[in-house]
Design a protein around this motif. Structure first.
Motif, PDB file in Angstrom:
ATOM      1  N   UNK A  46      -3.819   1.455  -4.738  1.00  0.00           N
ATOM      2  CA  UNK A  46      -4.737   1.137  -4.319  1.00  0.00           C
ATOM      3  C   UNK A  46      -5.594   0.741  -3.769  1.00  0.00           C
ATOM      4  N   UNK A  47      -6.558   0.448  -3.356  1.00  0.00           N
ATOM      5  CA  UNK A  47      -7.567   0.797  -2.071  1.00  0.00           C
ATOM      6  C   UNK A  47      -7.643  -0.217  -1.424  1.00  0.00           C
ATOM      7  N   UNK A  48      -7.403  -0.537  -0.118  1.00  0.00           N
ATOM      8  CA  UNK A  48      -7.982  -0.732   1.299  1.00  0.00           C
ATOM      9  C   UNK A  48      -8.577  -1.445   2.014  1.00  0.00           C
ATOM     10  N   UNK A  84       1.162  -1.433  -0.380  1.00  0.00           N
ATOM     11  CA  UNK A  84       0.162  -0.042  -0.200  1.00  0.00           C
ATOM     12  C   UNK A  84       0.629   1.397   0.127  1.00  0.00           C
ATOM     13  N   UNK A 109     -10.611  -2.502   5.969  1.00  0.00           N
ATOM     14  CA  UNK A 109      -9.175  -2.358   6.843  1.00  0.00           C
ATOM     15  C   UNK A 109     -10.609  -3.602   7.595  1.00  0.00           C
ATOM     16  N   UNK A 163     -14.567   2.168  -1.144  1.00  0.00           N
ATOM     17  CA  UNK A 163     -13.820   1.542  -1.873  1.00  0.00           C
ATOM     18  C   UNK A 163     -13.962   1.086  -3.534  1.00  0.00           C
TER      19      UNK A 163
END
Lengths: 565, 211, 402
Positions: B82-84, B52, B86, B149
């Motif tokens: 780049x997506x994240x 990331x 959690x 996202x």
């Protein structure tokens, strides 16, 4: 790029003037001050200083009052947190912290003096009924030679400061969980807190504690009102010498300023040694594993002491308020014979100017301080370089120099430096002078929340495509609004309370409510003092009210924003 | 969202001082999920941080990350695409539900409000735009987080134990939703977990890290 | 737009003017012309709301009459202004100082003169100065025995005045010896401000003048006499007096105003002040009971004149001189003496003024807390300033705990 300059800028902005000011105090201390014909170096000022009657007693009072004040305030705060966390009193006191903090030192000191003096409010309430006193008893209470009333006055003001700093640092320790674990092992709650939370909390509030020591050893205004007189504390003596019409005494005064620096340093060193000793004793106490013994007295002391301190502060202020509207008021009457608005009416026309310049200076210095502090903290986040928790000796740690070096040791020198640089006294210079003291306090109040801020928020924003700057403005800043406003309020309060920097750097041409209050106080008219002390206390209160109210207003529709993040 | 993206992790090696935390060489095709499993301390989170763009300075990493052939190893996080996702939904508490969805949408997106409304409808939350995210249930929050996202139009996605905190019955439902949406969007994904069921539902290849 | 050009014009004029030498008070018209538009920063003790109000009135009149703005720079201690000028001199600021006028006398004046921090001579050239008739009133040109030499202009008069509550005391002590006997009979009801406070130091001088036979020695520098021998009676006196003072002489109030507070609290029954109108003003402000009365000791009490001076580096010397001259006008002096305004005594020789001016000084009503006007006739001149310093040091040496 600009961000990266912030720490450097802060350090030069703060350290430069202090070192320059100190140099201008050290030179005359060794006899060099050409304007007064001193052009050779020598030890004459020191010989003159040492020959001053009562010098060592002054030093002793300054030294001990600094240490005792700090120790007592710290113990009261820790005991309170240990015994009252989660209780109704806790709720109450947390709300009172800000108003207590906003009472200027001098006003609190006047309030205390009026409360405990032989002719004070307490004596009036019980006389002549209980005591038979028709006339104030001839008792030496205020300004006692041991400095007890001085320490009491300082303790009342330092408790809220240490409490605020502790409350800011506590959440990261997760005290509830720690206490719960200890209690499951059979520890009573107060003992549990003292054994598992306090040792972890202390390193986080060590810096504010050191600031309290430095402040208490060198304070001027409170010592003038409550401190001993024959001899007075070292700082008051120095001020008297600087103000002596006999100009040759400036050399000795400068030597005294250097000595004051030494006394403060010695007090800090002593405290550091005591810390080491206390660490051992406490470790031993924890190791012994006592779970119940002493719970009751500790619990009572924890709640009682802070209640007493807060009550004294508020009743003192109430006494001042009463005086500001009092007509003739003779001992032992508990209340004035008549009430009058004369003193307010007389003060009002002259209030506007000082009040607005106080506001301008406080807002400007606080804004600059907040911007610089945010820039430094944001830079720290982006470069991933955070100083170890509670560590003093990082480069940015120099930021706290103004809190440690006594004002009286460098401000007189700083005036000469500024004059030599050709800067003329005006608002700008005063704002700069205030910044020296506002910035460390703002940084102190803001850094914990900033460094504790969940890094996932920023990461999330970045992975959603927001730039670093957008993540700062759109996520971090709004989420940190509450602690930021609190830091602003602390900054405003610090600025509003400044006397020496305003008077010296502004050449008295920049009147603030504090300079007006101090000037009027020299005339001893308690009714006028009451008016100005209330005005002086109410301005920072405005700041604290906004700090608490604004987030509530803005986030009234956002449940997740109600606690501190 | 018909773009097809490829994520390649070439000769990745992350070390802390003298210790090698992990070594990895893998490629993830469009719509595929690569699952990385391992106990705590095995370096899963470090791997995600590296991909990331948040690797702490204490770590050293070699190797290259390529996204659609482009080397993004040295790019700052916000420019990697780049997506994240959690463990926690982490809806911004100061924004409304719609504000959260809008946050990640590229500025050039046309008809932003309509897109937000459509997206809410797709996850069964039509009309929830003005709500305070704190008033949503856990499952609703998780869905909003997924939609946020997707609306940010990433080229690849990192999943950091995204189902660990959900109730058992919700967990399965969310897995279905997440994996199907990622597949539809043609996004290569890297899933880090210690839940074997996650890996099974993901259906892609699996890499097991040792402690 | 036009307003902006108008505003810019005087500024441009100012900027184009060459920096010139200090104005010459001999050419008064030139001084007045130069003063126009100036702002005079007047550093003055501001512990009294009455004084502050009077200074505001001066500002109003100066603006209306002379186009000079007066800014009261409020001090808690005059020596702060001395420090400032000294700091400016240290830093080489010789033309653009921050102070234009200082309310000053005694030690502070002596110190500034000795360190060459004052502008002058100017005082004797002020048109209104003649109204003080210095040939008949030497105190207006003498400050603590030092000739002022025109470096400060007289402004007002102070004199030690005792006051008490007539409801409590029938006959207060009338001289220094009687004071001791009274204190013994009324323990804890009298004290004096802590040395080096100005009022407290004056009490020492007052007692010394009464107790010593060497009066003339006190009007010469202290080095010229045997300090120990001259002051021995004073220390004997104080040693006997102290145990009977407030707090047993272990503590002393900080200042003259503090004495007034202790009177107001009923802690003291007898006190003194350097400002003869203070008791009456305090009664008016409901600080002291209406039964308060004032008197001076038999044989007179110490009195002095306070002045205004101009620092050597004041950038507005012309304005400052015009202010100093206005302060000496019958209008300003009479206004100042009015208890409703301030109550500070005039330095003009009222008896020698013309009738119209005299009428300004007429008292409307008798105030019982105020001294009768003739009481202050018995003014003892201040000793040489070196005595003050020597007495202060000896006192601290003797009574400060080590």
């Amino acid at each position: 790029m600009i961000l990266r300059l912030a720490p450097v800028l802060i350090v030069t902005l703060l350290v430069g003037p202090i070192l320059a000011g100190l140099a201008m105090a050290v030179l005359p201390a060794f006899g060099y001050l050409p304007a007064l014909g001193g052009d050779t170096l020598g030890l004459a000022p020191w010989r003159q200083l040492v020959a001053q009657p009562g010098l060592w007693r002054s030093v002793a009072v300054s030294f001990t009052s600094g240490l005792v004040t700090t120790a007592v305030s710290l113990v009261v705060v820790l005991l309170f947190l240990a015994s009252a966390t989660g209780s109704r009193l806790d709720h109450w006191i947390r709300r009172l912290v800000s108003p207590l903090l906003s009472i200027p030192h001098a006003a609190a000191a006047f309030g205390l003096a009026f409360l405990i003096a032989p002719s004070g409010l307490v004596a009036r309430l019980v006389s002549p009924g209980l005591t038979g006193w028709e006339r104030p008893p001839d008792l030496l209470i205020v300004q006692d030679p041991w400095g007890l009333s001085l320490m009491a006055g300082l303790i009342i003001k330092e408790i809220p400061f240490l409490l605020l700093m502790s409350l800011a640092a506590l959440p990261q320790l997760d005290p509830e969980r720690r206490v719960a674990i200890a209690r499951s092992l059979g520890y009573r709650p107060t003992i549990a807190w003292l054994k598992v939370v306090a040792p972890a909390l202390y390193p986080l509030i060590r810096l504010p504690v050191y600031a309290v020591i430095a402040y208490a050893t060198s304070v001027v205004d409170v010592a003038l009102i409550l401190g001993p007189t024959l001899p007075p504390t070292l700082s008051v003596s120095i001020l008297t010498w600087f103000n002596d019409p006999d100009l040759s005494r400036r050399f000795m005064a400068s030597a005294g300023a250097v000595l004051q620096l030494g006394v403060t340093a010695a007090a800090l060193a002593t405290w550091w040694c005591l810390e080491c000793l206390a660490t051992r004793l406490i470790r031993h106490w924890i190791d012994r594993g006592g779970r119940r013994h002493g719970e009751k007295p500790l619990h009572l002391a924890g709640k009682g002491l802070i209640l007493l301190a807060s009550l004294i502060a508020f009743i003192g202020i109430a006494g001042l308020a009463l005086y500001s509207v009092a007509g003739f008021w003779r001992f032992p009457d508990a209340l004035p014979q008549s009430v009058t608005t004369t003193h307010w009416v007389r003060a009002l026309p002259s209030l506007a100017g000082p009040a607005s310049s106080t506001a301008i200076i406080a807002i400007a210095s606080t804004l600059i301080a907040v911007v610089l502090a945010l820039a430094a903290l944001e830079n720290e986040q982006r470069t991933g370089r955070q100083p170890a928790q509670g560590r003093l000796l990082s480069a940015l740690g120099l930021l706290y120099l103004p809190l440690i070096v006594p004002q009286i040791a460098f401000l007189f020198g700083l005036v000469v430096v500024m004059e030599s640089l050709g800067t003329r006294p005006q608002h700008g210079l005063v704002i700069f002078g205030h910044l020296l003291f506002v910035l460390p306090y703002v940084f102190l109040s803001l850094s914990e929340a900033y460094r504790r801020f969940d890094p996932r928020w920023t990461r999330l924003a970045l992975t959603l495509g927001a730039s670093r700057n957008a993540a700062f403005w759109r996520v971090r800043l709004p989420l940190l609004l509450a602690p930021m406003l609190t830091a602003c309020a602390v900054g405003l309060a610090v600025s509003i309370g400044q006397y020496l920097p305003t008077q010296l750097l502004g050449a008295g041409r920049v009147p603030t409510v504090t300079t007006e209050a101090v000037a009027l106080a020299s005339g001893g008219n308690r009714r006028a003092i009451g008016v100005w002390a209330l005005v002086q206390a109410s301005l920072p209160l405005v700041g604290f009210t906004i700090a608490i109210g604004l987030p509530r207003l803005l986030w009234s529709n956002r449940r997740g924003m109600r606690g501190t993040p | 969202m018909n773009d097809r993206h490829h994520l390649a992790l070439e000769q990745i090696r992350i070390t802390l001082g003298e210790v090698t935390l992990l070594e990895l060489d893998a490629a993830v095709g469009p719509g595929e999920v690569l699952t990385v499993m391992g106990p705590s301390g095995s370096g899963k989170s470090t791997l995600l941080a590296f991909v990331a763009g948040f690797l702490a300075p204490a770590f050293q990493a070699t190797g290259r990350i390529r996204l659609d052939g482009r080397d993004i190893t040295r790019l700052p996080a916000e420019r990697r695409g780049i997506g994240l996702l959690f463990q926690d939904p982490l809806l911004f508490p100061h924004l409304s539900v719609a504000g959260n969805l809008r946050f990640g949408m590229p500025r050039s997106t046309p008809d932003r409000s309509d897109r937000v409304e459509d997206a809410l409808g797709e996850i069964g939350l039509a009309g929830f735009g003005d709500r305070d995210p704190a008033t949503l249930s856990g499952g609703q929050q998780a869905r909003v987080a997924l939609m946020r996202l997707l609306l940010s139009a990433p080229c690849a996605v990192l999943l950091d134990e995204p189902f660990a905190k959900l109730d058992t019955h919700l967990r399965h439902e969310m897995r279905q939703l997440v994996f199907s949406r990622l597949h539809e969007a043609g996004l290569p994904s890297l899933l880090v977990t210690h839940d074997r069921e996650d890996a099974e539902d993901a259906g892609g290849s699996l890499i097991q890290l040792s402690a | 737009m036009p307003s902006r050009t108008l505003a810019a014009a005087p500024l441009a004029l100012l900027l184009s003017m060459p920096l010139h030498a200090a104005p010459d008070p001999a050419d008064w018209d030139a001084v007045r012309n130069e003063a126009r538009g100036q702002t005079v920063y007047w550093n003055a003790w501001a512990g009294d709301t009455r004084t502050n109000r009077y200074l505001e009135w001066v500002n109003q009149r100066m603006q209306d009459e002379y186009d000079v703005t007066v800014v009261h720079v409020k001090l808690d201690d005059t020596s702060a202004a001395v420090s400032r000028v000294l700091a400016e001199k240290s830093a080489g600021n010789r033309e653009d100082g921050s102070i234009d006028l200082i309310w000053i006398n005694g030690e502070n004046f002596a110190a500034m003169r000795a360190a060459d921090l004052l502008f002058g001579p100017f005082a004797e050239r002020l048109p209104n100065f003649a109204l003080t008739y210095p040939e008949h009133n030497p105190e207006v040109v003498t400050d603590f025995t030092l000739p002022t030499e025109g470096f400060e202009a007289p402004w007002g008069k102070a004199q030690i005045t005792f006051y008490f509550d007539s409801a409590e005391i029938d006959s207060p002590p009338r001289d220094i010896e009687a004071l001791l006997a009274w204190a013994e009979a009324n323990p804890g009801r009298f004290t004096y401000p802590r040395i080096p406070d100005f009022t407290g130091s004056t009490f020492l001088k007052q007692a010394l003048l009464a107790l010593s036979d060497a009066d003339e020695a006190l009007y010469a520098p202290v080095e010229e006499s045997d300090f120990t021998a001259v002051t021995a009676p004073l220390w004997d006196y104080l040693d006997t007096l102290h145990p009977h003072l407030w707090r047993g002489g272990r503590q002393f109030p900080a200042s003259g105003p503090e004495l007034r507070n202790l009177m107001s609290d009923g802690e003291l029954a007898l006190a003194f002040t350097f400002i003869p109108s203070e008791p009456a003003a305090a009664v008016a402000d409901s600080e002291l009971p209406p039964t308060t009365r004032s008197y001076v000791l038999e044989g007179g009490t110490l009195g002095n004149v306070h002045f205004v001076a101009i620092p050597f580096n004041s950038p507005h010397k012309a304005g400052a001189m015009v202010v100093a001259d206005f302060l000496l006008s019958p209008e300003a002096q009479a206004r100042k003496q009015d208890l409703a305004m301030w109550g500070d005594r005039t330095v003009l020789d009222v008896a020698r003024l013309d009738e119209q001016a005299q009428a300004l000084f007429a008292l409307d009503e008798e105030n019982p807390a105020m001294l009768p006007p003739d009481a202050l006739a018995m003014t003892l001149p201040e000793p040489h300033p070196s005595w003050m310093t020597a007495l202060q040091e000896a006192w601290l040496e003797r009574y400060v705990r080590n």
